[in-house]
Write a protein that holds these residues in place. Sequence first.
Motif, mmCIF file in Angstrom:
data_model
loop_
_atom_site.group_PDB
_atom_site.id
_atom_site.type_symbol
_atom_site.label_atom_id
_atom_site.label_comp_id
_atom_site.label_asym_id
_atom_site.label_seq_id
_atom_site.Cartn_x
_atom_site.Cartn_y
_atom_site.Cartn_z
ATOM 1 N N ASN A 289 0.833 -1.217 0.000
ATOM 2 C CA ASN A 289 0.000 0.000 0.000
ATOM 3 C C ASN A 289 0.866 1.264 0.000
ATOM 4 O O ASN A 289 0.653 2.192 0.767
ATOM 5 N N ARG A 290 1.810 1.283 -0.936
ATOM 6 C CA ARG A 290 2.719 2.423 -1.035
ATOM 7 C C ARG A 290 2.470 3.168 -2.328
ATOM 8 O O ARG A 290 2.289 2.562 -3.391
ATOM 9 N N LYS A 291 2.497 4.480 -2.231
ATOM 10 C CA LYS A 291 2.280 5.327 -3.401
ATOM 11 C C LYS A 291 3.377 6.384 -3.527
ATOM 12 O O LYS A 291 3.148 7.460 -4.053
ATOM 13 N N ASP A 292 4.568 6.044 -3.027
ATOM 14 C CA ASP A 292 5.663 7.010 -3.073
ATOM 15 C C ASP A 292 6.539 6.849 -4.311
ATOM 16 O O ASP A 292 7.579 7.498 -4.427
ATOM 17 N N PHE A 293 6.113 6.007 -5.265
ATOM 18 C CA PHE A 293 6.784 5.909 -6.559
ATOM 19 C C PHE A 293 5.746 6.180 -7.641
ATOM 20 O O PHE A 293 4.741 5.478 -7.746
ATOM 21 N N ALA A 294 5.978 7.206 -8.421
ATOM 22 C CA ALA A 294 5.067 7.576 -9.497
ATOM 23 C C ALA A 294 5.814 7.522 -10.820
ATOM 24 O O ALA A 294 7.054 7.457 -10.860
ATOM 25 N N VAL A 295 5.062 7.549 -11.911
ATOM 26 C CA VAL A 295 5.695 7.637 -13.224
ATOM 27 C C VAL A 295 6.312 9.025 -13.352
ATOM 28 O O VAL A 295 5.724 10.031 -12.959
ATOM 29 N N SER A 296 7.522 9.093 -13.883
ATOM 30 C CA SER A 296 8.267 10.354 -13.892
ATOM 31 C C SER A 296 7.735 11.324 -14.941
ATOM 32 O O SER A 296 7.136 10.930 -15.946
ATOM 33 N N ASN A 297 8.009 12.597 -14.707
ATOM 34 C CA ASN A 297 7.668 13.604 -15.713
ATOM 35 C C ASN A 297 8.435 13.380 -17.012
ATOM 36 O O ASN A 297 7.953 13.710 -18.101
ATOM 37 N N VAL A 298 9.632 12.809 -16.913
ATOM 38 C CA VAL A 298 10.436 12.530 -18.115
ATOM 39 C C VAL A 298 9.674 11.591 -19.045
ATOM 40 O O VAL A 298 9.526 11.868 -20.251
ATOM 41 N N LEU A 299 9.172 10.476 -18.512
ATOM 42 C CA LEU A 299 8.476 9.502 -19.341
ATOM 43 C C LEU A 299 7.114 10.029 -19.787
ATOM 44 O O LEU A 299 6.747 9.883 -20.963
ATOM 45 N N ILE A 300 6.368 10.636 -18.873
ATOM 46 C CA ILE A 300 5.044 11.160 -19.228
ATOM 47 C C ILE A 300 5.163 12.189 -20.350
ATOM 48 O O ILE A 300 4.418 12.145 -21.347
ATOM 49 N N GLU A 301 6.091 13.119 -20.225
ATOM 50 C CA GLU A 301 6.241 14.165 -21.239
ATOM 51 C C GLU A 301 6.732 13.604 -22.570
ATOM 52 O O GLU A 301 6.330 14.080 -23.642
ATOM 53 N N ALA A 302 7.590 12.584 -22.518
ATOM 54 C CA ALA A 302 8.036 11.950 -23.766
ATOM 55 C C ALA A 302 6.857 11.296 -24.478
ATOM 56 O O ALA A 302 6.741 11.369 -25.714
ATOM 57 N N LEU A 303 5.970 10.671 -23.715
ATOM 58 C CA LEU A 303 4.801 10.019 -24.299
ATOM 59 C C LEU A 303 3.751 11.035 -24.750
ATOM 60 O O LEU A 303 2.966 10.763 -25.664
ATOM 61 N N GLY A 305 4.565 13.820 -26.090
ATOM 62 C CA GLY A 305 5.134 14.509 -27.243
ATOM 63 C C GLY A 305 5.674 15.884 -26.945
ATOM 64 O O GLY A 305 5.929 16.671 -27.865
ATOM 65 N N THR A 306 5.875 16.197 -25.647
ATOM 66 C CA THR A 306 6.402 17.508 -25.278
ATOM 67 C C THR A 306 7.868 17.461 -24.855
ATOM 68 O O THR A 306 8.451 18.486 -24.530
ATOM 69 N N ARG A 307 8.466 16.265 -24.835
ATOM 70 C CA ARG A 307 9.884 16.084 -24.494
ATOM 71 C C ARG A 307 10.469 15.077 -25.472
ATOM 72 O O ARG A 307 9.864 14.034 -25.722
ATOM 73 N N GLY A 308 11.637 15.367 -25.992
ATOM 74 C CA GLY A 308 12.286 14.416 -26.877
ATOM 75 C C GLY A 308 11.919 14.616 -28.337
ATOM 76 O O GLY A 308 11.254 15.590 -28.704
ATOM 77 N N PRO A 309 12.322 13.675 -29.198
ATOM 78 C CA PRO A 309 12.192 13.879 -30.647
ATOM 79 C C PRO A 309 10.809 13.582 -31.220
ATOM 80 O O PRO A 309 10.547 13.913 -32.373
ATOM 81 N N PHE A 310 9.925 12.960 -30.443
ATOM 82 C CA PHE A 310 8.626 12.550 -30.981
ATOM 83 C C PHE A 310 7.553 13.556 -30.564
ATOM 84 O O PHE A 310 7.067 13.514 -29.431
ATOM 85 N N LYS A 311 7.204 14.423 -31.452
ATOM 86 C CA LYS A 311 6.246 15.500 -31.144
ATOM 87 C C LYS A 311 4.813 15.040 -31.403
ATOM 88 O O LYS A 311 3.988 15.754 -31.967
ATOM 89 N N ILE A 312 4.515 13.832 -30.993
ATOM 90 C CA ILE A 312 3.198 13.239 -31.206
ATOM 91 C C ILE A 312 2.772 12.501 -29.942
ATOM 92 O O ILE A 312 3.608 12.057 -29.152
ATOM 93 N N ILE A 449 16.926 13.924 -17.734
ATOM 94 C CA ILE A 449 17.349 15.057 -16.907
ATOM 95 C C ILE A 449 18.787 14.838 -16.430
ATOM 96 O O ILE A 449 19.137 13.762 -15.939
ATOM 97 N N LYS A 450 19.593 15.860 -16.569
ATOM 98 C CA LYS A 450 21.002 15.799 -16.175
ATOM 99 C C LYS A 450 21.286 16.833 -15.088
ATOM 100 O O LYS A 450 20.462 17.718 -14.829
ATOM 101 N N LYS A 451 22.437 16.697 -14.471
ATOM 102 C CA LYS A 451 22.818 17.615 -13.401
ATOM 103 C C LYS A 451 22.717 19.062 -13.883
ATOM 104 O O LYS A 451 23.208 19.426 -14.951
ATOM 105 N N GLY A 452 22.035 19.881 -13.068
ATOM 106 C CA GLY A 452 21.872 21.288 -13.380
ATOM 107 C C GLY A 452 20.639 21.612 -14.190
ATOM 108 O O GLY A 452 20.258 22.789 -14.307
#
Length: 515
Positions: A289-303, A305-312, A449-452
Amino acid sequence: MKILNILYTTVIGISLVASSCSKSKFADINTDPNRPATVTTPTILVTAEKQLLNALRSEEVSLRGAQLFSQYFAQNIYTDQSRYQIPTSYSDNYWTATYKALNNLNDIIKLNTNESTKAIAAAGTAGTNANQIAIARILKSYAFQSLTDVFGNIPYESYGNKDADFEALQQDPDNLTPKYASQEKIYKDILNELQQAADTLTKYTTATTFGAADIIYKGSNASWAKFANSLRLRIANRIKAKDAALAATHIADAIKKGVFTANSDNAVFKYSKTPPNEAPLFRATVTANRKDFAVSNVLIEALQGTRGPFKIADPRLSKFAKPTSSGNAYFGQPYGLPLAAGNLFPVDKISLPSDAINAADYGEVLLEYAEVAFLLAENNNWDQTNYEKGTRASLEKWGVSQEDINSYISKLPPASKENILSQKYLALFNQSIEAWSEIRRTGYPLFLIKKGDITWSGTIDGKPVTYTFNPEVGDAIPSRLLYPLKEQSTNKANYQAALAQQGDDVINTKVWWNK
């Protein structure tokens, strides 16, 4: 290091029985006829398969390690592991659990080679001695590859090569100090192990081995041979920069002899809906019953189409994540926030893993056709055909409709190194160690996401706030994990020899294929 040979009980519907023995003259009285002295090899196999997948996808090395390093997940309360503060206990547990599986696989080989037991081992529906050995060699190769990718030099053992450095699974159970083999030696030997195992099974593709006890392939020799060749393709591809000629030879031979050509070939270990055999992520999150791990903004945004090379918009978004419970939108937990901002977003404001990902009977993938297609694309000058085949295979595996698949593929940018490796990253979701290894090998995807980098910017109490990503340890995604603490005391001389060859026991020391 003492590697224990332990069989777990209550495994996927097969109940294991412990052996009993007596050295006294009253052996007949003291022997329970319902507790046989020899455990059958199919029973050992199902135990080893489950042990191996439990270790590979455990909470420590997967959820709190490689899944975070790959930025598929993010922590929303305590963010230490997202910023590479990794307790050494994670290494201890993964190391011990994987070597337990390896010992059981080695027992299958011993029972099928010992003159006093080989006839018994091949009785019934277990399959021939040679085929049982071949499948055990394949699974051992998979386990050792994962171990060496996590740590670098490790204690290693080979069936076909009696190198003096290969003594991890010695006959003597009291061997506390096995040598460490170099990763270079391990990788090159695994290629030979897989080639020989696949060649053996190819001679008997119409036969079955281990039967229903084999959760992965239900005993199909033909499927195991394809898996071995596909795994050899992966491993040879990883060392192209270190030994191009050897890699090219194995890549060509593996492709010639037959690699995966469809999702029906995928190597999958499917868990059960009933305890204690649920999938590792289910046990770590749903059961606990733990909810302290969520899908990251990196993956959500890539899917999205707002992050990375796939704008769809990617139709896998709903397969990987849930919409927020306070609305019908997807919002990824910002990756790697400082500890003080870990609880910035309430759980109803972020996207948790989907029910498909968190299913009790989730099928953990060892290797799939989508990855093979992307490997073929890489080795064919980043070609368009395999790029599309790999993307299609991943979408089909996740149950996306043909209409949506065709629409998505029609909008993809052309094949290129970046686009193919970025699609491969999406396809490897939830295959944590392999995804982390590919990021280390290739440096892709570039949108991690990289340092900085700014990980979140917004307003808190009417004031503008910006958080950047600053690891607690190192400057980049970890290159490895630290060796278990027990190795530093119990096997000190060999541990120090490994460091002298490989480099300091820190997370930014690169393994051989990544140097």
